[in-house]
Design a protein around this motif. Sequence first.
Motif, PDB file in Angstrom:
ATOM      1  N   LEU A  59       0.840  -1.182  -0.009  1.00 46.47           N
ATOM      2  CA  LEU A  59      -0.011   0.017   0.040  1.00 46.47           C
ATOM      3  C   LEU A  59       0.928   1.259   0.064  1.00 46.47           C
ATOM      4  O   LEU A  59       0.602   2.341  -0.602  1.00 46.47           O
ATOM      5  N   ALA A  60       1.961   1.186   0.647  1.00 42.59           N
ATOM      6  CA  ALA A  60       2.995   2.292   0.634  1.00 42.59           C
ATOM      7  C   ALA A  60       3.931   2.527  -0.592  1.00 42.59           C
ATOM      8  O   ALA A  60       4.679   3.219  -0.641  1.00 42.59           O
ATOM      9  N   GLY A  61       3.658   1.445  -1.541  1.00 40.44           N
ATOM     10  CA  GLY A  61       4.440   1.609  -2.619  1.00 40.44           C
ATOM     11  C   GLY A  61       5.877   1.052  -2.565  1.00 40.44           C
ATOM     12  O   GLY A  61       6.781   1.135  -3.464  1.00 40.44           O
ATOM     13  N   GLU A  62       6.133   0.457  -1.533  1.00 40.40           N
ATOM     14  CA  GLU A  62       7.461  -0.422  -1.532  1.00 40.40           C
ATOM     15  C   GLU A  62       7.279  -1.593  -2.372  1.00 40.40           C
ATOM     16  O   GLU A  62       6.174  -2.431  -2.168  1.00 40.40           O
ATOM     17  N   PRO A  63       8.469  -2.055  -2.854  1.00 42.70           N
ATOM     18  CA  PRO A  63       8.568  -3.326  -3.394  1.00 42.70           C
ATOM     19  C   PRO A  63       8.001  -4.482  -2.797  1.00 42.70           C
ATOM     20  O   PRO A  63       8.712  -4.807  -1.757  1.00 42.70           O
ATOM     21  N   ARG A  64       7.171  -5.322  -3.160  1.00 41.59           N
ATOM     22  CA  ARG A  64       6.732  -6.547  -2.661  1.00 41.59           C
ATOM     23  C   ARG A  64       6.525  -7.422  -3.920  1.00 41.59           C
ATOM     24  O   ARG A  64       5.535  -7.841  -4.236  1.00 41.59           O
ATOM     25  N   ASP A  65       7.820  -7.984  -4.518  1.00 34.89           N
ATOM     26  CA  ASP A  65       7.832  -8.486  -5.828  1.00 34.89           C
ATOM     27  C   ASP A  65       7.390 -10.002  -5.915  1.00 34.89           C
ATOM     28  O   ASP A  65       7.741 -10.603  -4.952  1.00 34.89           O
ATOM     29  N   ASP A  66       6.717 -10.435  -6.943  1.00 34.77           N
ATOM     30  CA  ASP A  66       6.738 -12.024  -7.085  1.00 34.77           C
ATOM     31  C   ASP A  66       7.859 -12.552  -7.778  1.00 34.77           C
ATOM     32  O   ASP A  66       8.495 -11.452  -8.759  1.00 34.77           O
ATOM     33  N   THR A 115       1.521   7.289   7.358  1.00 33.60           N
ATOM     34  CA  THR A 115       0.216   6.340   7.413  1.00 33.60           C
ATOM     35  C   THR A 115      -0.017   5.287   6.558  1.00 33.60           C
ATOM     36  O   THR A 115      -0.529   4.004   7.043  1.00 33.60           O
ATOM     37  N   THR A 116       0.509   5.584   5.447  1.00 28.35           N
ATOM     38  CA  THR A 116       0.272   4.323   4.218  1.00 28.35           C
ATOM     39  C   THR A 116       1.287   3.100   5.032  1.00 28.35           C
ATOM     40  O   THR A 116       1.092   2.124   4.620  1.00 28.35           O
ATOM     41  N   ARG A 117       2.329   3.527   5.351  1.00 30.84           N
ATOM     42  CA  ARG A 117       3.277   2.581   5.812  1.00 30.84           C
ATOM     43  C   ARG A 117       2.767   1.938   7.142  1.00 30.84           C
ATOM     44  O   ARG A 117       3.011   0.725   7.326  1.00 30.84           O
ATOM     45  N   LEU A 118       2.116   2.705   7.988  1.00 32.11           N
ATOM     46  CA  LEU A 118       1.561   2.307   9.293  1.00 32.11           C
ATOM     47  C   LEU A 118       0.354   0.944   8.594  1.00 32.11           C
ATOM     48  O   LEU A 118       0.203  -0.200   9.246  1.00 32.11           O
ATOM     49  N   TRP A 119      -0.450   1.148   7.697  1.00 31.14           N
ATOM     50  CA  TRP A 119      -1.387   0.451   7.310  1.00 31.14           C
ATOM     51  C   TRP A 119      -0.826  -0.508   6.588  1.00 31.14           C
ATOM     52  O   TRP A 119      -1.369  -1.706   6.549  1.00 31.14           O
ATOM     53  N   ALA A 120       0.192  -0.663   5.675  1.00 34.67           N
ATOM     54  CA  ALA A 120       0.967  -1.795   5.142  1.00 34.67           C
ATOM     55  C   ALA A 120       1.652  -2.634   6.079  1.00 34.67           C
ATOM     56  O   ALA A 120       1.424  -4.087   5.914  1.00 34.67           O
ATOM     57  N   TRP A 121       2.404  -1.960   6.952  1.00 30.59           N
ATOM     58  CA  TRP A 121       3.318  -2.755   7.714  1.00 30.59           C
ATOM     59  C   TRP A 121       2.600  -3.763   8.758  1.00 30.59           C
ATOM     60  O   TRP A 121       3.117  -4.734   9.310  1.00 30.59           O
ATOM     61  N   ARG A 122       1.316  -3.175   9.270  1.00 33.30           N
ATOM     62  CA  ARG A 122       0.901  -3.991  10.256  1.00 33.30           C
ATOM     63  C   ARG A 122       0.059  -5.153   9.961  1.00 33.30           C
ATOM     64  O   ARG A 122       0.139  -6.209  10.655  1.00 33.30           O
ATOM     65  N   GLY A 154      -2.125  -3.520  16.130  1.00 31.90           N
ATOM     66  CA  GLY A 154      -3.245  -2.838  16.743  1.00 31.90           C
ATOM     67  C   GLY A 154      -3.332  -1.533  16.829  1.00 31.90           C
ATOM     68  O   GLY A 154      -4.152  -0.648  16.514  1.00 31.90           O
ATOM     69  N   SER A 155      -2.187  -0.802  17.364  1.00 30.56           N
ATOM     70  CA  SER A 155      -1.994   0.486  17.557  1.00 30.56           C
ATOM     71  C   SER A 155      -1.573   1.307  16.233  1.00 30.56           C
ATOM     72  O   SER A 155      -2.181   2.548  16.237  1.00 30.56           O
ATOM     73  N   ALA A 156      -1.196   0.611  15.396  1.00 24.85           N
ATOM     74  CA  ALA A 156      -0.807   1.295  14.033  1.00 24.85           C
ATOM     75  C   ALA A 156      -2.278   2.030  13.251  1.00 24.85           C
ATOM     76  O   ALA A 156      -2.229   3.393  13.034  1.00 24.85           O
ATOM     77  N   GLY A 157      -3.377   1.439  13.532  1.00 23.41           N
ATOM     78  CA  GLY A 157      -4.492   1.824  12.810  1.00 23.41           C
ATOM     79  C   GLY A 157      -5.049   3.051  13.552  1.00 23.41           C
ATOM     80  O   GLY A 157      -5.597   4.170  12.995  1.00 23.41           O
ATOM     81  N   VAL A 158      -5.134   2.924  15.129  1.00 22.97           N
ATOM     82  CA  VAL A 158      -5.391   4.006  15.825  1.00 22.97           C
ATOM     83  C   VAL A 158      -4.783   5.460  15.641  1.00 22.97           C
ATOM     84  O   VAL A 158      -5.307   6.449  15.729  1.00 22.97           O
ATOM     85  N   VAL A 159      -3.497   5.009  15.818  1.00 22.84           N
ATOM     86  CA  VAL A 159      -2.577   6.287  15.494  1.00 22.84           C
ATOM     87  C   VAL A 159      -2.588   6.851  14.249  1.00 22.84           C
ATOM     88  O   VAL A 159      -2.755   8.193  14.184  1.00 22.84           O
TER      89      VAL A 159
END
Length: 355
Positions: free
Chosen positions: A164-171, A312-319, A284-289
């Motif tokens: 979601l944050a645009g970081e590489p998660r390649d196949d 926040t896009t990283r918070l949503w992706a990394w969680r 759990g805290s990532a979404g709240v923050v």
Amino acid sequence: MNDVHDTLTAVVREVCAKLSGAEIRARADDGGWNAPLWAALEELGMTTIAVPEEAGGSGGTISDAVAVLQVLGEHAAAIPFAESCLLGGWLLARCGEPVPRGPLTATVAGDGLHVVRHGDKVGVRGSIRRVPWARQAEHLLVVHGAGVVLLKAGEFEVLPRTNLAGEPRDDVLVDRSLRADRDLGRGLTEASSVLDEFQQRAALSRAALLAGAARRALALAVDYAGEREQFGRPIARFQAVQQHLAAMAGEVLAMRIAVDAAAVAVGEGPDVLAVAAAKTTTSGSAGVVASLAHQVHGALGYTAEHPLHRTTTRLWAWRDEGGSEHAWAAALGRRALGAGPGGLWALVTATEAGR
């Protein structure tokens, strides 16, 4: 935090302050790869900080690496530090192999990848989904049922994907026949524990990044609330905004405590309980923050140009990476049920019987 961590984080924070924006100017198909930041940290020996010296690393601790990761998460640094230091470098050292320079990545072979030995050859065929930073990695370590396979850049095909944050998660696609010594399983001791330990380290790395990103979101919200005026006064003076900031601060503190405690525990050996607690807490805290930070900023924080968007896009992706909140909460529940009434106290107090 001790004096060593203070020094480490101060150095990394200074480097990030100078170079963490470089990925904004990078090509989009590189996932914002921050080559200058990687080069600077590699020169300082940071990228192998938790790798033993005899394997070519800097000989630091997991707590050292986690302290650095929190700073990198705070700066949304676009480099595969966790994959190179805590995962790939650790796997090579565990297998008795030297750790090379350059970015590494590591993953677990799913059902789509098959590793078969044929005499002095090992066949590696199939696909692996969502490998972090595969397009930039010079070496890819793959944990499979019997050990760890080492692949070099050019020996696998990369299909670019992102989180979601645009970081590489390649196949990754592989169809290779390699020398048998590229399957490092024979260099492992207690090979059956490698997968569990890998998963714990992956979860801890994401928990550390989440703790850093949450700290950044709080700082941005505090600064904005102090600058933005409404009805003739800064919005930080309004009780509702103060409550948002206080709630964020509580979540950020809990995240950091959980991560630091897990780093100390894992430094003494695998500890699924500590890691599960850290990942459950931080996910759990990532979404709240993230939610509260955007409420303080209003619509402004959603724009791609705003630093809060990158955080926040990283918070949503990394969680959800390294195991979701629900997955690790279930692991905690299984441990509690397995301990039973007589063993629950030992479990929650982390005494030897509960580890």
